[in-house]
Write an enzyme that holds these catalytic residues in place. Structure first.
Site, PDB file in Angstrom:
ATOM      1  N   ALA A 285     -10.043  18.080 -12.331  1.00  0.00           N
ATOM      2  CA  ALA A 285     -11.360  17.487 -12.088  1.00  0.00           C
ATOM      3  C   ALA A 285     -11.715  17.417 -10.614  1.00  0.00           C
ATOM      4  O   ALA A 285     -12.871  17.204 -10.254  1.00  0.00           O
ATOM      5  CB  ALA A 285     -11.427  16.089 -12.702  1.00  0.00           C
ATOM      6  N   GLY A 286     -10.716  17.623  -9.754  1.00  0.00           N
ATOM      7  CA  GLY A 286     -10.924  17.398  -8.319  1.00  0.00           C
ATOM      8  C   GLY A 286     -11.879  18.400  -7.684  1.00  0.00           C
ATOM      9  O   GLY A 286     -12.061  19.517  -8.155  1.00  0.00           O
TER      10      GLY A 286
ATOM     11  N   ARG B  98     -11.370  20.074   0.998  1.00  0.00           N
ATOM     12  CA  ARG B  98     -10.882  20.884   2.127  1.00  0.00           C
ATOM     13  C   ARG B  98     -10.970  22.398   1.885  1.00  0.00           C
ATOM     14  O   ARG B  98     -10.670  23.191   2.767  1.00  0.00           O
ATOM     15  CB  ARG B  98      -9.438  20.486   2.471  1.00  0.00           C
ATOM     16  CG  ARG B  98      -9.393  19.178   3.257  1.00  0.00           C
ATOM     17  CD  ARG B  98      -8.036  18.996   3.872  1.00  0.00           C
ATOM     18  NE  ARG B  98      -7.053  18.515   2.903  1.00  0.00           N
ATOM     19  CZ  ARG B  98      -5.771  18.866   2.909  1.00  0.00           C
ATOM     20  NH1 ARG B  98      -5.315  19.724   3.803  1.00  0.00           N
ATOM     21  NH2 ARG B  98      -4.949  18.374   2.012  1.00  0.00           N
TER      22      ARG B  98
ATOM     23  N   TYR C 150      -1.090  20.339 -13.377  1.00  0.00           N
ATOM     24  CA  TYR C 150      -2.201  20.261 -12.423  1.00  0.00           C
ATOM     25  C   TYR C 150      -2.821  21.645 -12.243  1.00  0.00           C
ATOM     26  O   TYR C 150      -2.098  22.627 -12.024  1.00  0.00           O
ATOM     27  CB  TYR C 150      -1.692  19.710 -11.082  1.00  0.00           C
ATOM     28  CG  TYR C 150      -1.192  18.287 -11.261  1.00  0.00           C
ATOM     29  CD1 TYR C 150      -2.024  17.215 -11.011  1.00  0.00           C
ATOM     30  CD2 TYR C 150       0.079  18.044 -11.791  1.00  0.00           C
ATOM     31  CE1 TYR C 150      -1.598  15.910 -11.249  1.00  0.00           C
ATOM     32  CE2 TYR C 150       0.520  16.751 -12.039  1.00  0.00           C
ATOM     33  CZ  TYR C 150      -0.328  15.689 -11.762  1.00  0.00           C
ATOM     34  OH  TYR C 150       0.087  14.403 -12.018  1.00  0.00           O
TER      35      TYR C 150
ATOM     36  N   ASP D  33      -4.298  22.860  -9.879  1.00  0.00           N
ATOM     37  CA  ASP D  33      -4.175  23.430  -8.532  1.00  0.00           C
ATOM     38  C   ASP D  33      -2.718  23.630  -8.122  1.00  0.00           C
ATOM     39  O   ASP D  33      -2.424  23.853  -6.957  1.00  0.00           O
ATOM     40  CB  ASP D  33      -4.913  22.554  -7.505  1.00  0.00           C
ATOM     41  CG  ASP D  33      -4.411  21.107  -7.493  1.00  0.00           C
ATOM     42  OD1 ASP D  33      -3.506  20.774  -8.291  1.00  0.00           O
ATOM     43  OD2 ASP D  33      -4.930  20.308  -6.687  1.00  0.00           O
TER      44      ASP D  33
ATOM     45  N   LYS E 107     -16.875  59.913 -14.791  1.00  0.00           N
ATOM     46  CA  LYS E 107     -17.208  58.698 -15.557  1.00  0.00           C
ATOM     47  C   LYS E 107     -17.354  59.035 -17.028  1.00  0.00           C
ATOM     48  O   LYS E 107     -17.967  60.046 -17.369  1.00  0.00           O
ATOM     49  CB  LYS E 107     -18.528  58.111 -15.046  1.00  0.00           C
ATOM     50  CG  LYS E 107     -18.920  56.825 -15.735  1.00  0.00           C
ATOM     51  CD  LYS E 107     -20.413  56.651 -15.868  1.00  0.00           C
ATOM     52  CE  LYS E 107     -20.952  57.368 -17.082  1.00  0.00           C
ATOM     53  NZ  LYS E 107     -22.365  57.066 -17.392  1.00  0.00           N
TER      54      LYS E 107
ATOM     55  N   SER F  78     -19.903  77.051  -7.870  1.00  0.00           N
ATOM     56  CA  SER F  78     -20.144  75.936  -6.963  1.00  0.00           C
ATOM     57  C   SER F  78     -21.607  75.520  -6.956  1.00  0.00           C
ATOM     58  O   SER F  78     -22.499  76.346  -7.160  1.00  0.00           O
ATOM     59  CB  SER F  78     -19.736  76.322  -5.540  1.00  0.00           C
ATOM     60  OG  SER F  78     -18.354  76.544  -5.517  1.00  0.00           O
TER      61      SER F  78
ATOM     62  N   ARG G 202     -30.420  80.828 -10.670  1.00  0.00           N
ATOM     63  CA  ARG G 202     -31.020  80.659  -9.339  1.00  0.00           C
ATOM     64  C   ARG G 202     -31.976  81.820  -9.072  1.00  0.00           C
ATOM     65  O   ARG G 202     -31.931  82.850  -9.755  1.00  0.00           O
ATOM     66  CB  ARG G 202     -29.930  80.630  -8.282  1.00  0.00           C
ATOM     67  CG  ARG G 202     -29.110  81.898  -8.261  1.00  0.00           C
ATOM     68  CD  ARG G 202     -28.073  81.915  -7.155  1.00  0.00           C
ATOM     69  NE  ARG G 202     -27.371  83.176  -7.187  1.00  0.00           N
ATOM     70  CZ  ARG G 202     -26.107  83.328  -7.511  1.00  0.00           C
ATOM     71  NH1 ARG G 202     -25.390  82.277  -7.854  1.00  0.00           N
ATOM     72  NH2 ARG G 202     -25.561  84.515  -7.496  1.00  0.00           N
TER      73      ARG G 202
HETATM   74  C1  UD1 Z   1      -0.547  12.671  -6.647  1.00  0.00           C
HETATM   75  C2  UD1 Z   1       0.464  11.637  -7.078  1.00  0.00           C
HETATM   76  C3  UD1 Z   1       1.597  11.612  -6.051  1.00  0.00           C
HETATM   77  C4  UD1 Z   1       2.197  12.988  -5.900  1.00  0.00           C
HETATM   78  C5  UD1 Z   1       1.126  14.006  -5.569  1.00  0.00           C
HETATM   79  C6  UD1 Z   1       1.705  15.409  -5.632  1.00  0.00           C
HETATM   80  C7  UD1 Z   1      -0.776   9.901  -8.237  1.00  0.00           C
HETATM   81  C8  UD1 Z   1      -1.379   8.563  -8.127  1.00  0.00           C
HETATM   82  N1  UD1 Z   1      -0.176  10.355  -7.143  1.00  0.00           N
HETATM   83  O1  UD1 Z   1      -1.095  12.220  -5.440  1.00  0.00           O
HETATM   84  O2  UD1 Z   1       2.586  10.693  -6.451  1.00  0.00           O
HETATM   85  O3  UD1 Z   1       3.188  12.978  -4.876  1.00  0.00           O
HETATM   86  O4  UD1 Z   1       0.057  13.951  -6.536  1.00  0.00           O
HETATM   87  O5  UD1 Z   1       0.729  16.306  -5.179  1.00  0.00           O
HETATM   88  O6  UD1 Z   1      -0.803  10.522  -9.295  1.00  0.00           O
HETATM   89  N2  UD1 Z   1      -7.276  14.534 -10.313  1.00  0.00           N
HETATM   90  C9  UD1 Z   1      -8.205  14.483 -11.318  1.00  0.00           C
HETATM   91  N3  UD1 Z   1      -8.929  13.337 -11.490  1.00  0.00           N
HETATM   92  C10 UD1 Z   1      -8.743  12.242 -10.715  1.00  0.00           C
HETATM   93  C11 UD1 Z   1      -7.797  12.315  -9.678  1.00  0.00           C
HETATM   94  C12 UD1 Z   1      -7.064  13.474  -9.502  1.00  0.00           C
HETATM   95  O7  UD1 Z   1      -8.393  15.454 -12.043  1.00  0.00           O
HETATM   96  O8  UD1 Z   1      -9.433  11.249 -10.940  1.00  0.00           O
HETATM   97  C13 UD1 Z   1      -6.505  15.772 -10.110  1.00  0.00           C
HETATM   98  C14 UD1 Z   1      -6.839  16.373  -8.759  1.00  0.00           C
HETATM   99  O9  UD1 Z   1      -7.866  17.352  -8.917  1.00  0.00           O
HETATM  100  C15 UD1 Z   1      -5.546  17.020  -8.361  1.00  0.00           C
HETATM  101  C16 UD1 Z   1      -4.486  16.169  -9.030  1.00  0.00           C
HETATM  102  O10 UD1 Z   1      -5.139  15.451 -10.053  1.00  0.00           O
HETATM  103  O11 UD1 Z   1      -5.415  18.322  -8.884  1.00  0.00           O
HETATM  104  C17 UD1 Z   1      -3.787  15.255  -8.080  1.00  0.00           C
HETATM  105  O12 UD1 Z   1      -4.733  14.392  -7.519  1.00  0.00           O
HETATM  106  P1  UD1 Z   1      -4.687  13.960  -6.010  1.00  0.00           P
HETATM  107  O13 UD1 Z   1      -5.782  13.039  -5.742  1.00  0.00           O
HETATM  108  O14 UD1 Z   1      -4.531  15.161  -5.145  1.00  0.00           O
HETATM  109  O15 UD1 Z   1      -3.334  13.124  -6.013  1.00  0.00           O
HETATM  110  P2  UD1 Z   1      -2.460  12.764  -4.757  1.00  0.00           P
HETATM  111  O16 UD1 Z   1      -3.094  11.646  -4.058  1.00  0.00           O
HETATM  112  O17 UD1 Z   1      -2.144  13.973  -3.995  1.00  0.00           O
END
Ligand code: UD1
Ligand code: CA
Length: 459
Positions: free
Chosen positions: A13-14, A18, A103, A105, A351, A405, A440
């Site tokens: 969801a993030g 950056r 995750y 990502d 093609k 040709s 031709r």
């Molecule tokens: C989180 C962990 C941390 C760990 C780290 C590893 C928690 C509270 N902390 O921290 O212990 O060391 O990952 O990278 O879990 N996301 C959502 N919805 C939300 C929040 C986050 O989908 O509401 C997704 C983000 O897109 C991301 C992942 O969850 O892909 C991690 O979220 P992020 O906010 O980066 O967590 P960190 O603070 O890095």
């Protein structure tokens, strides 16, 4: 007893601030496909019964992009923390099963690394993937007592002493789903960030007498996430390094393993050699004894044995028969099927055409929507005029034909077996087998003709 249901929740969801991009982070491509698709592929490989993708930023870009995969999409409208994100998926989970959290990502985690977590959850425990880092800054720290994991403290909430802990949370964990539902229902956001932390379930598990079994990835890059273009580029290199390594181990010669890009599936036979700068996309199958020159791009191509592809060739949606010679500077497009011992040379575009065994087109041609018979020779500069401005038409060339040709074959048109076309012809009617057809203007010499001379300027 059959295995309990395995549900996999992928947090995606993030926003990825950056990344400095309008594209949701998890849709940025790694090795030619979205980051989250790598995670989904691993989830399928794990044998997940259900895969829930929690999306948020970017509207429905995530579900739209992944539309063709068998997934359950769950909207997290507001990003209130990782615990809140997993909560959104709960209605879709089988409560007697186990749930693995991944995750979107973190693309390169290997299935063998995830298996111990599932096993832990299946035996009623909580499986947690942790890693030891030189610099643990920013990560959640793993707090142990008498060697056992007792809780996780986020960097921002940690004391000085806790910040010295180098074992960190990767975020990846698995738990019995019924327990997970109970723990997530009790989460509070009383912390520095005001978020619902998934990590708070660790202490709840311990309080419930459930053991937290920490396991580690074989390689550190397996748990690396992407937060910036620099990290994305770094993971791309890791991926390509691994892909090159696998090819080398299977016996493929790579002139420089740092200069190959595999953005899909590349399957090679024995004694294949690949020069520098080549890019493979989609699914590419290569037979035995194939030599690929520098800077070629192959996408969805099947190459049979003994083929040589010279430098700078761009081949898409093409089948190439045994012992054929392609390039340098050849372009083949979707629907091209070359049978054995075909030659396609420099600045030739083919093609949607079938070229039969032994046919040759060595220089500067466009062959589109055509059948070219066996052993025919297509002279330099020959063009199939397949498009009348509205529709495409077919050109059929028989066996052993010789096209002079600079011939224009205006489709629909056919050239019979063993027919010869005089150079420079514009062929608008079928050319009969075995005969010479020339269209031709006849060459003529004007006796005594003088070149014009420059007029003298008048005084
Ligand atoms: C989180 C962990 C941390 C760990 C780290 C590893 C928690 C509270 N902390 O921290 O212990 O060391 O990952 O990278 O879990 N996301 C959502 N919805 C939300 C929040 C986050 O989908 O509401 C997704 C983000 O897109 C991301 C992942 O969850 O892909 C991690 O979220 P992020 O906010 O980066 O967590 P960190 O603070 O890095
Ligand atoms: Ca993070």
């Amino acid at each position: 007893m059959s295995q309990p249901t395995l549900d996999i929740v992928i947090l995606a969801a993030g926003k990825g601030t950056r990344m400095n991009s309008d594209l949701p982070k998890v849709l940025h491509p790694l090795a030619g496909k979205p980051l989250v698709s790598h995670v989904i592929a691993s989830a399928h490989e794990m044998g997940a019964d259900r895969i829930c993708v929690v999306y948020g930023f970017g509207g429905d870009a995530v579900p739209k992009t992944l539309a063709d995969e068998k997934l359950t999409f769950v909207l997290q409208a507001e990003q209130l923390g990782t615990g809140h994100a997993v909560q959104q998926a709960l209605p879709h989970l089988e409560k007697d099963g186990v749930t693995l959290v991944l995750y979107g990502d973190v693309p390169l985690t290997r299935v063998d690394t995830l298996k111990p977590l599932i096993a832990a959850a299946q035996s009623g425990n909580l499986g947690l993937l942790t890693v030891l880092l030189q610099d643990p800054t920013g990560y959640g720290r793993i707090v142990r007592a008498h060697g056992r994991v007792v809780r996780i403290v986020e960097h921002k909430d940690a004391t000085e002493a806790e910040r010295d802990i180098r074992e960190v949370n990767t975020g990846i964990l698995a738990a019995p789903t019924g327990k997970l539902i109970d723990w997530l229902g009790r989460l509070k956001n009383h912390n520095v960030q005001g978020e619902y932390y998934l990590t708070d379930i660790i202490a709840m598990a311990v309080a419930d007498g459930i053991e937290v079994l920490a396991s580690h990835p074989g390689e550190d890059w397996e748990v690396l996430g992407v937060n910036s273009k620099t990290q994305l580029a770094g993971l791309e290199r890791t991926y390509q390094h691994n892909a090159a390594r696998e090819l080398l181990d299977s016996g493929v010669t790579l002139i420089d393993p740092a200069r190959i890009d595999v953005r899909g599936e590349l399957l090679c036979g024995r004694d294949v050699s690949i020069d520098v700068g080549c890019i493979f996309e989609g699914r590419v199958e290569i037979g035995d004894n194939v030599n690929i020159g520098p800077y070629c791009v192959l996408k969805d191509v099947r190459v049979s044995s003994g083929v040589k592809i010279d430098a700078f060739s761009h081949l898409v949606g093409t089948e190439i028969g045994d012992d054929s010679r392609i390039g340098p500077f050849s372009r083949t497009r979707p629907g091209t099927r070359l049978e054995r011992d075909v030659h396609v040379g420099n600045f030739v575009e083919v093609k949607n055409s079938v070229v039969k065994a032994g046919a040759k087109m060595n220089h500067l041609s466009y062959i589109g929507d055509a059948d070219v018979g066996a052993k025919s020779n297509i002279g330099a500069g020959t063009i199939t005029c397949n498009y009348d401005g509205a529709n495409k038409h077919k050109t059929v060339i028989g066996e052993n034909a010789f096209i002079g040709s600079n011939t224009a074959l205006v489709a629909p048109v056919s050239v019979g077996d063993s027919a010869t076309i005089g150079a420079g012809s514009v062929v608008v009617k079928d050319a009969p087998a075995g005969e010479l057809t020339v269209s031709r203007a006849k060459q003529l010499t004007v006796p005594g003709w003088k070149r014009p001379v420059k007029k003298k300027r008048e005084e």
